[in-house]
Enzyme design. Structure first.
Site: not given
Length: 503
Positions: A154, A246, A91-92, A188
């Protein structure tokens, strides 16, 4: 010591989630079978629920088989990879998770007889970033500045204030050079080639300014709808989801000055520098130079598509935009007077990411049919190519001109298969190369560009335009670019590279 001889502990918080399944584990698997991961490494997928024995590896294999660029995994290779892949239930929000995690990583260091690199990937909802970061810091899991890295997905904030708050939190707990804010577009292959194209080919540098360039277009269009992401998207919208990161990243690559060296800090410095020269929007220009719209019911690729307000988990009175087109000015000597047109949207006719650099028309009109200006088209997806449009003479007895194209295509020019964006970025993060990642001031500068638009929209509730799903967007976006005596341009469907593919 080289990177490949340095052991690595990789921790994916949210390791059973969709991003890990579709992107991260397939990327790490491809890096492994290509020989890019060190001999000694371990990947821990952290998830709050327990799973039956073998369920984690089985689920991740399904993701690799569905989404890896290499297709289905070979049984022997997958078996070797899973010797390094572990499910870590935790558990975080509780200390015990981090106590066990630190003990596990420390035990690996002891076994490997060296302090391994630690890559902590936050593949989680933004609401978990603070609790994970505080716990990682409290338990000294990422305490070595040069060896430990935090990768943050993001959205990085929802506005300027929240982005600053997130930066302040992370920089209070870690050093800035440990924080890798990821935008997969920067991984990319064609996006990375923009820098090589501009700065390694001096033939273009004398032309890369307002004396010769008439305008620049940056289009990132999607044929997919919001689909099952309605609960997230209705709080975000196209401006936050796409433009703030982007499209402004692409703008900075196209418009930046040449860095002094090809290293992370020089490159990121030039990106921030050009973004700071973007002319601030006012309330008036946010309405005049920006078009926002929502898709309505239509047809995409032959299938009926519901309107945005009909989508699951979208408010029926939603004022969230699914499309943005805007005109941007950069107030520096290189770009003075050159408009940059940006657009993005969902449920459009075609999925495409294209940058168009339109050169000014020839001043010497000695040919009557010299009507098409030179144009450079950088296609990021679905085609990976760069195309230069020029005028040439048609064979025959008359002087008749025709627009022609010189093309460079990754598919036709290289035998090597281009890696997926996440493969590139994950390897860079492991190697400590932050060139393709976003610095704190760059995030905040990008948010400062879009905040006046968001503020203006909050006051202008009735300014939402409409477009039919499957179209190219609203008429108002066409009207916006017509002011520049042109239309939105795409790489022609018929464009084919004339080079012969290597055998």
């Amino acid at each position: 010591m080289s990177f490949k001889s340095t052991p690595a502990n990789i921790v994916i918080f949210g390791g059973f989630g969709d991003l890990a399944w579709r992107k991260l584990i397939p990327a790490f698997y491809n890096l492994y079978i290509s020989g890019y991961l060190p001999e000694k490494f371990a990947i821990y997928g952290v998830h709050y629920q327990g799973l039956p024995e073998g369920a984690y590896e089985k689920h991740m294999l399904e993701g690799v088989n569905l989404f890896s660029r290499r297709g289905k995994a070979k049984a022997a290779e997958w078996k070797k990879f899973t010797d390094h892949l572990y499910f870590f239930q935790g558990d975080f929000t509780i200390d015990e998770t981090y106590t066990r995690l630190k003990a596990t990583l420390d035990e690996n260091d002891k076994k490997w007889k060296t302090r391994a690199t630690r890559l902590l990937y936050y593949s989680v909802a933004p609401s978990f970033i603070e609790v994970i970061s505080n716990s990682v810091s409290k338990h000294n899991i990422a305490a070595q500045r040069e060896k430990d890295r935090i990768v943050v997905e993001k959205p990085f904030g929802t506005d300027l204030a929240s982005a600053k708050g997130l930066n302040d939190l992370l920089n209070k707990l870690f050093y800035e050079n440990q924080i890798y804010r990821i935008d997969h577009y920067l991984g990319k292959e064609v996006v990375q080639n923009i820098s090589a194209f501009r700065f390694a080919n001096y033939i273009f540098e004398p032309l890369w300014n307002s004396k010769f360039i008439d305008q620049v277009q940056i289009s990132v269009t999607e044929s997919v709808s919001v689909g099952t992401r309605g609960s997230y998207y209705d709080k975000s919208g196209a401006l936050r989801d796409m433009v703030q990161n982007h499209l402004l990243q692409l703008l900075s690559l196209v418009a930046m000055e040449c860095p002094g060296n090809y290293d992370a800090e020089d490159i990121r410095k030039q990106k921030v520098k050009v973004l700071k020269k973007v002319r601030p929007f006012t309330t008036a220009t946010a309405i005049q130079d920006v078009v926002r719209a929502q898709y309505t019911r239509g047809e995409v690729k032959g299938k009926e598509q519901p309107g945005y307000k009909e989508e699951t988990n979208v408010a029926r009175n939603s004022t969230t935009e699914t499309y943005v087109a805007m005109k941007v000015w950069i107030d520096n000597p290189r770009w003075k007077g050159v408009p940059f047109y940006l657009r993005t949207g969902k449920s459009l006719e075609k999925q495409s990411s294209v940058i168009v650099v339109q050169f000014k028309d020839s001043p010497h009109k000695i040919f009557k049919d010299d009507v098409v200006p030179n144009r450079l088209v950088i296609s990021i997806q679905p085609e990976q190519k760069i195309s230069l449009l020029f005028e040439g003479k048609v064979p025959g007895l008359e002087m008749k001109l025709k627009p022609l194209e010189m093309d460079f295509s990754y598919h036709d020019s290289f035998i090597e298969e281009a890696p997926e964006a996440y493969e590139t970025l994950l390897l860079d993060a492991l190697e400590g190369d932050a060139t393709q990642f976003i610095r704190a001031d760059q995030v905040e500068t990008a948010w400062s560009i879009v905040m006046p638009i968001l503020n203006a929209w909050s006051k202008e509730k009735g300014d939402m335009k409409k477009y039919k799903a499957g179209s190219w967007g609203p008429k108002e976006a066409e009207d916006l670019i017509k002011e520049g005596r042109i239309k939105w341009l795409m790489l022609p469907e018929s464009s084919k590279t004339k080079t012969t593919k290597k055998k």
